[in-house]
Scaffold this motif. Structure first.
Motif, PDB file in Angstrom:
ATOM      1  N   VAL A 179      14.619  10.163 -60.328  1.00 27.57           N
ATOM      2  CA  VAL A 179      14.191  11.940 -60.194  1.00 27.57           C
ATOM      3  C   VAL A 179      15.866  12.091 -59.386  1.00 27.57           C
ATOM      4  N   THR A 180      16.905  11.230 -58.499  1.00 25.77           N
ATOM      5  CA  THR A 180      17.753  11.134 -58.092  1.00 25.77           C
ATOM      6  C   THR A 180      18.699  10.759 -59.042  1.00 25.77           C
ATOM      7  N   PHE A 181      18.952  10.480 -60.016  1.00 26.49           N
ATOM      8  CA  PHE A 181      19.677  10.416 -60.849  1.00 26.49           C
ATOM      9  C   PHE A 181      20.344  10.958 -61.660  1.00 26.49           C
ATOM     10  N   LYS A 182      21.870  11.061 -61.177  1.00 24.72           N
ATOM     11  CA  LYS A 182      22.501  13.028 -62.248  1.00 24.72           C
ATOM     12  C   LYS A 182      22.423  12.941 -63.624  1.00 24.72           C
ATOM     13  N   ASN A 183      21.923  12.544 -64.420  1.00 21.72           N
ATOM     14  CA  ASN A 183      21.356  12.734 -65.535  1.00 21.72           C
ATOM     15  C   ASN A 183      19.527  13.239 -66.165  1.00 21.72           C
ATOM     16  N   ALA A 184      19.084  13.670 -64.629  1.00 22.62           N
ATOM     17  CA  ALA A 184      17.979  13.285 -64.830  1.00 22.62           C
ATOM     18  C   ALA A 184      16.997  14.714 -64.807  1.00 22.62           C
ATOM     19  N   LYS A 185      18.200  15.983 -65.163  1.00 24.90           N
ATOM     20  CA  LYS A 185      18.257  17.549 -64.895  1.00 24.90           C
ATOM     21  C   LYS A 185      16.495  18.044 -65.366  1.00 24.90           C
ATOM     22  N   ASP A 186      16.266  17.491 -66.589  1.00 24.62           N
ATOM     23  CA  ASP A 186      14.910  18.028 -66.712  1.00 24.62           C
ATOM     24  C   ASP A 186      13.843  17.623 -66.624  1.00 24.62           C
ATOM     25  N   LEU A 187      13.741  16.344 -65.825  1.00 30.72           N
ATOM     26  CA  LEU A 187      12.848  15.865 -64.179  1.00 30.72           C
ATOM     27  C   LEU A 187      12.900  16.647 -63.125  1.00 30.72           C
ATOM     28  N   GLN A 188      14.370  16.457 -62.974  1.00 30.43           N
ATOM     29  CA  GLN A 188      14.524  17.326 -61.613  1.00 30.43           C
ATOM     30  C   GLN A 188      13.800  18.474 -61.647  1.00 30.43           C
ATOM     31  N   GLU A 189      13.868  19.466 -62.483  1.00 23.09           N
ATOM     32  CA  GLU A 189      13.268  20.904 -63.173  1.00 23.09           C
ATOM     33  C   GLU A 189      11.279  20.665 -63.137  1.00 23.09           C
ATOM     34  N   THR A 190      10.789  19.623 -63.946  1.00 26.16           N
ATOM     35  CA  THR A 190       9.953  19.937 -63.629  1.00 26.16           C
ATOM     36  C   THR A 190       9.062  19.007 -62.456  1.00 26.16           C
ATOM     37  N   ALA A 191      10.079  18.602 -61.383  1.00 24.28           N
ATOM     38  CA  ALA A 191       9.588  17.817 -59.901  1.00 24.28           C
ATOM     39  C   ALA A 191       9.411  19.046 -59.234  1.00 24.28           C
ATOM     40  N   ALA A 192      10.341  20.127 -59.373  1.00 22.85           N
ATOM     41  CA  ALA A 192      11.153  21.264 -58.635  1.00 22.85           C
ATOM     42  C   ALA A 192       9.446  22.137 -58.029  1.00 22.85           C
ATOM     43  N   ARG A 193       8.467  21.745 -58.878  1.00 22.33           N
ATOM     44  CA  ARG A 193       7.669  22.946 -59.525  1.00 22.33           C
ATOM     45  C   ARG A 193       6.340  22.100 -59.539  1.00 22.33           C
ATOM     46  N   LEU A 194       5.932  21.087 -59.401  1.00 21.35           N
ATOM     47  CA  LEU A 194       5.251  20.374 -59.233  1.00 21.35           C
ATOM     48  C   LEU A 194       4.107  20.631 -58.011  1.00 21.35           C
ATOM     49  N   PRO A 195       3.078  20.957 -57.890  1.00 26.43           N
ATOM     50  CA  PRO A 195       2.196  22.026 -57.101  1.00 26.43           C
ATOM     51  C   PRO A 195       2.140  20.323 -55.885  1.00 26.43           C
ATOM     52  N   LEU A 196       2.011  20.938 -54.644  1.00 24.93           N
ATOM     53  CA  LEU A 196       1.943  19.495 -53.648  1.00 24.93           C
ATOM     54  C   LEU A 196       1.022  18.997 -53.313  1.00 24.93           C
ATOM     55  N   ASP A 197       0.096  19.652 -53.916  1.00 19.56           N
ATOM     56  CA  ASP A 197      -1.099  18.614 -53.312  1.00 19.56           C
ATOM     57  C   ASP A 197      -1.159  18.185 -54.441  1.00 19.56           C
ATOM     58  N   ARG A 198      -0.256  18.413 -55.311  1.00 22.61           N
ATOM     59  CA  ARG A 198      -0.766  16.724 -56.978  1.00 22.61           C
ATOM     60  C   ARG A 198       0.203  15.846 -56.962  1.00 22.61           C
ATOM     61  N   LEU A 199       0.989  15.995 -55.731  1.00 23.43           N
ATOM     62  CA  LEU A 199       2.996  14.604 -56.364  1.00 23.43           C
ATOM     63  C   LEU A 199       2.434  13.501 -54.786  1.00 23.43           C
ATOM     64  N   LEU A 200       2.456  12.380 -56.072  1.00 23.31           N
ATOM     65  CA  LEU A 200       2.962  11.237 -54.976  1.00 23.31           C
ATOM     66  C   LEU A 200       4.522  11.101 -55.444  1.00 23.31           C
ATOM     67  N   VAL A 201       4.712   9.590 -53.962  1.00 19.31           N
ATOM     68  CA  VAL A 201       6.223   9.056 -54.477  1.00 19.31           C
ATOM     69  C   VAL A 201       6.059   7.941 -54.845  1.00 19.31           C
ATOM     70  N   GLU A 202       6.844   6.842 -55.007  1.00 20.31           N
ATOM     71  CA  GLU A 202       6.469   5.301 -55.468  1.00 20.31           C
ATOM     72  C   GLU A 202       8.198   5.137 -56.024  1.00 20.31           C
ATOM     73  N   THR A 203       8.192   4.008 -55.904  1.00 13.52           N
ATOM     74  CA  THR A 203       9.658   2.936 -56.498  1.00 13.52           C
ATOM     75  C   THR A 203       9.329   2.670 -57.565  1.00 13.52           C
ATOM     76  N   ASP A 204       7.989   1.788 -58.403  1.00 12.92           N
ATOM     77  CA  ASP A 204       8.154   1.028 -59.044  1.00 12.92           C
ATOM     78  C   ASP A 204       9.331  -0.599 -58.893  1.00 12.92           C
ATOM     79  N   ALA A 205       9.402  -0.355 -57.047  1.00 11.87           N
ATOM     80  CA  ALA A 205      10.107  -1.614 -57.314  1.00 11.87           C
ATOM     81  C   ALA A 205       9.604  -2.794 -58.048  1.00 11.87           C
TER      82      ALA A 205
END
Length: 258
Positions: A179-205
């Protein structure tokens, strides 16, 4: 509070400095990490890390790219290993039509076996989907019709329409450093509107290190950078987003509260 909902602590690049990377994660406020397995040969080591570290939990599963190599890992085998007290989820499983490392029918059969294990155990499904939105959505919905099961779409990069379908099924959505990548505009649009109570974060490290760590091996500490970016994107404070996503993690992976 921060929860890295998806990392591979036993992968090459992380396993050699596991103590160090765990210390760095804790220093940045990471209080929970889910160590994901992708093939049966990893299960013992993934679980052993979770046994040793009180803030690390484990999953058991077969990545779709490994489906051809694991014809004998069925629902019963997953259920058996999921009885371990530190195993809190099933996966990662799903469909990957990008690499085509495994036959699509075998991927689909393995995916359904994982879902059946989730339904039987009550543990959440960790879903990997790449270039396979239509079939993934269809299988998730069809299987939900046979009986409810919880889950998360990990490392979400799919369309907004797929996000809506997953949310309608009761799934959580996990956002990675992509989501932090410059070319991830579509993902950023989706992430911005996801309900907070269904959101998780990860690294996939060790994959997908976020800005400002591009080019480095990812590690759980970097989930703090993804959370900061995501909070700014959504107009929330870092504290709000970190607390909410950690609460969501423990609500979904309820066995972590045992």
């Amino acid at each position: 509070m921060l929860a890295d909902s998806h990392c591979h602590l036993n992968y090459k690049g992380l396993a050699e400095d596991q103590a160090g990377l765990l210390a760095r994660a804790r220093d940045r406020g990471v209080t929970a990490m889910l160590n994901i397995s992708t093939r049966e040969s990893e299960w013992d080591a993934v679980i052993a890390t979770a046994e040793r570290e009180p803030d690390v939990w484990a999953t058991v599963g077969i990545h779709p790219n490994e489906a051809d190599a694991h014809p004998n890992v069925d629902t019963a085998r997953l259920i058996e290993r999921a009885q371990h007290p530190r195993v809190v989820g099933i996966g990662e499983s799903g469909l990957d039509y990008y690499y085509e490392h495994s036959d699509r029918a075998r991927q689909q059969n393995s995916f359904r076996a994982h879902i059946a294990a989730c339904r039987e155990t009550g543990l959440p499904l960790v879903v990997h989907t790449r270039d396979a939105e239509e079939d993934t959505a269809a299988i998730l919905a069809e299987e939900m019709g046979k009986g409810a099961y919880p889950g998360v779409i990990h490392c979400f990069t799919a369309s907004g329409d797929f996000a809506d379908k997953a949310l309608a099924l009761g799934f959580y959505i996990s956002i990675s450093g992509i989501v932090t990548f410059k070319n991830a505009k579509d993902l950023q649009e989706t992430a911005a509107r996801l309900p907070l109570d269904r959101l998780l974060v990860e690294t996939d490290a060790p994959f997908l290190a976020p800005v400002p760590h591009r080019g480095k091996a990812g590690e759980p500490a970097f989930v703090a950078d993804t959370a900061k970016f995501l909070a700014e994107l959504r107009g929330e404070t870092v504290e709000q987003l970190s607390h909410a996503t950690a609460e969501n993690f423990h609500r979904l992976f309820a066995k972590t509260r045992a």
